[in-house]
Motif scaffolding. Sequence first.
Motif, PDB file in Angstrom:
ATOM      1  N   GLU A 283      73.873  69.685  48.857  1.00 22.65           N
ATOM      2  CA  GLU A 283      72.511  69.592  48.300  1.00 22.65           C
ATOM      3  C   GLU A 283      71.662  68.692  49.187  1.00 22.65           C
ATOM      4  OE1 GLU A 283      72.693  68.269  44.251  1.00 22.65           O
ATOM      5  OE2 GLU A 283      73.891  69.979  43.595  1.00 22.65           O
TER       6      GLU A 283
ATOM      7  N   GLU B  10      64.285  67.317  49.057  1.00 22.97           N
ATOM      8  CA  GLU B  10      63.305  66.371  49.591  1.00 22.97           C
ATOM      9  C   GLU B  10      62.058  66.350  48.721  1.00 22.97           C
ATOM     10  OE1 GLU B  10      61.268  65.135  53.860  1.00 22.97           O
ATOM     11  OE2 GLU B  10      62.466  66.962  53.722  1.00 22.97           O
TER      12      GLU B  10
ATOM     13  N   ILE C 257      61.391  60.481  48.487  1.00 25.58           N
ATOM     14  CA  ILE C 257      62.851  60.316  48.454  1.00 25.58           C
ATOM     15  C   ILE C 257      63.561  61.624  48.811  1.00 25.58           C
ATOM     16  CG2 ILE C 257      63.053  60.853  45.970  1.00 25.58           C
ATOM     17  CD1 ILE C 257      65.265  58.661  45.853  1.00 25.58           C
TER      18      ILE C 257
ATOM     19  N   ARG D 262      67.258  63.439  48.154  1.00 22.62           N
ATOM     20  CA  ARG D 262      68.511  63.355  47.391  1.00 22.62           C
ATOM     21  C   ARG D 262      69.558  64.249  48.056  1.00 22.62           C
ATOM     22  NH1 ARG D 262      66.730  60.756  42.830  1.00 22.62           N
ATOM     23  NH2 ARG D 262      64.503  61.056  42.416  1.00 22.62           N
TER      24      ARG D 262
ATOM     25  N   ARG E 113      73.749  65.379  48.412  1.00 23.25           N
ATOM     26  CA  ARG E 113      75.107  65.425  47.866  1.00 23.25           C
ATOM     27  C   ARG E 113      75.997  66.045  48.923  1.00 23.25           C
ATOM     28  NH1 ARG E 113      78.751  68.687  45.050  1.00 23.25           N
ATOM     29  NH2 ARG E 113      79.742  67.707  43.247  1.00 23.25           N
TER      30      ARG E 113
ATOM     31  N   ARG F  95      73.526  55.880  54.327  1.00 21.26           N
ATOM     32  CA  ARG F  95      72.187  55.825  53.732  1.00 21.26           C
ATOM     33  C   ARG F  95      71.225  55.019  54.618  1.00 21.26           C
ATOM     34  NH1 ARG F  95      72.907  53.052  49.037  1.00 21.26           N
ATOM     35  NH2 ARG F  95      71.981  51.168  49.882  1.00 21.26           N
TER      36      ARG F  95
ATOM     37  N   HIS G  29      68.855  58.893  48.538  1.00 24.05           N
ATOM     38  CA  HIS G  29      69.882  58.763  47.495  1.00 24.05           C
ATOM     39  C   HIS G  29      71.022  59.695  47.905  1.00 24.05           C
ATOM     40  CE1 HIS G  29      71.779  58.402  43.556  1.00 24.05           C
ATOM     41  NE2 HIS G  29      71.927  59.718  43.585  1.00 24.05           N
ATOM     42  N   ILE G  30      72.217  59.119  48.123  1.00 26.53           N
ATOM     43  CA  ILE G  30      73.321  59.937  48.630  1.00 26.53           C
ATOM     44  C   ILE G  30      74.554  59.806  47.741  1.00 26.53           C
ATOM     45  CG2 ILE G  30      74.088  58.109  50.237  1.00 26.53           C
ATOM     46  CD1 ILE G  30      74.787  60.413  52.224  1.00 26.53           C
ATOM     47  N   GLU G  31      75.164  60.941  47.424  1.00 27.66           N
ATOM     48  CA  GLU G  31      76.416  60.977  46.664  1.00 27.66           C
ATOM     49  C   GLU G  31      77.481  61.618  47.553  1.00 27.66           C
ATOM     50  OE1 GLU G  31      76.000  62.993  42.936  1.00 27.66           O
ATOM     51  OE2 GLU G  31      74.120  61.951  42.445  1.00 27.66           O
TER      52      GLU G  31
END
Length: 293
Positions: free
Chosen positions: A215, A218, A222, A224, A226, A256, A268-270
């Motif tokens: 994922e 934008e 921010i 995001r 994944r 990050r 924001h990173i997972e």
Amino acid sequence: MAHKAGFVNIIGNPNVGKSTLMNAFVGERLSIITSKAQTTRHRILGIVNGEDFQLILSDTPGIIKPAYEMQESMMNFVKSAFEDADILIYMVEIGEQELKDEAFFNKIIHSTIPVLLLLNKIDNSNQEQLETQVAFWTEKVPNAEIYPISALQNFNVPEVFQRIIELLPESPAYYPKDQLTDKPERFFVNETIREKILLNYSKEIPYAVEIVTEEFFEDENIIRIRSLIMVERETQKGIIIGHKGAALKQVGMESRADLEKFFGKQIHIELYVKVNKNWRSNANMLKRFGYNQ
């Protein structure tokens, strides 16, 4: 003045400074740079634009004797570097005596296009050693122009860049003039995470890892992300995650920070870890990850 444009392909053994040179030319960290060998797995196109020129740089994986299917694919990227080049940069470092593949070396010395042989890391040598190396490579590759450089210290790099511009053929631009690379954003997310794994883990762990960004959303302020970290064995998964997830968290924090600089936005990173047994020898997996052309 007529507009010039062309493809400049950088080849050499692993860890001689190819990625450092390309990043010095482009001005962005497009390629992974660490002290470990085999850190570049794909051909990465970096684009340098001027008013009357466009320079398309290809940073190839270091030349190795392939041990498994993924490395076979990496070497196919290197072979293709000979096919579309207008100028070839053959990069060696002080003390080096040969290319790891004789067939590639024969292609270099019989090349019909200009060859620049860059003798890198001269900041690690003395004058006598440098003169010996220049004489050695002059005899070994008589068709090449030889430039002693330090890619890291930017010594002689502007002079090499200027010579490349002089050698470029007349041509219109191949890419839009505001384009920096041919790779999508997710590619640089993957490479950034992989770089942090190379820096934070030892032994075989970094070389058994592939990153898939599933994922990438934008918004105005921010991005995001994944991303999945693929490993080959359960034991590797445990090492990547670390005690109470501390090691994985460290990779996420460092990634990050770099990605926020690269994209100029909050990130924001997972990160997740998944086992995919023997993916490096699986043709379908390699195709999915962009190795098999």
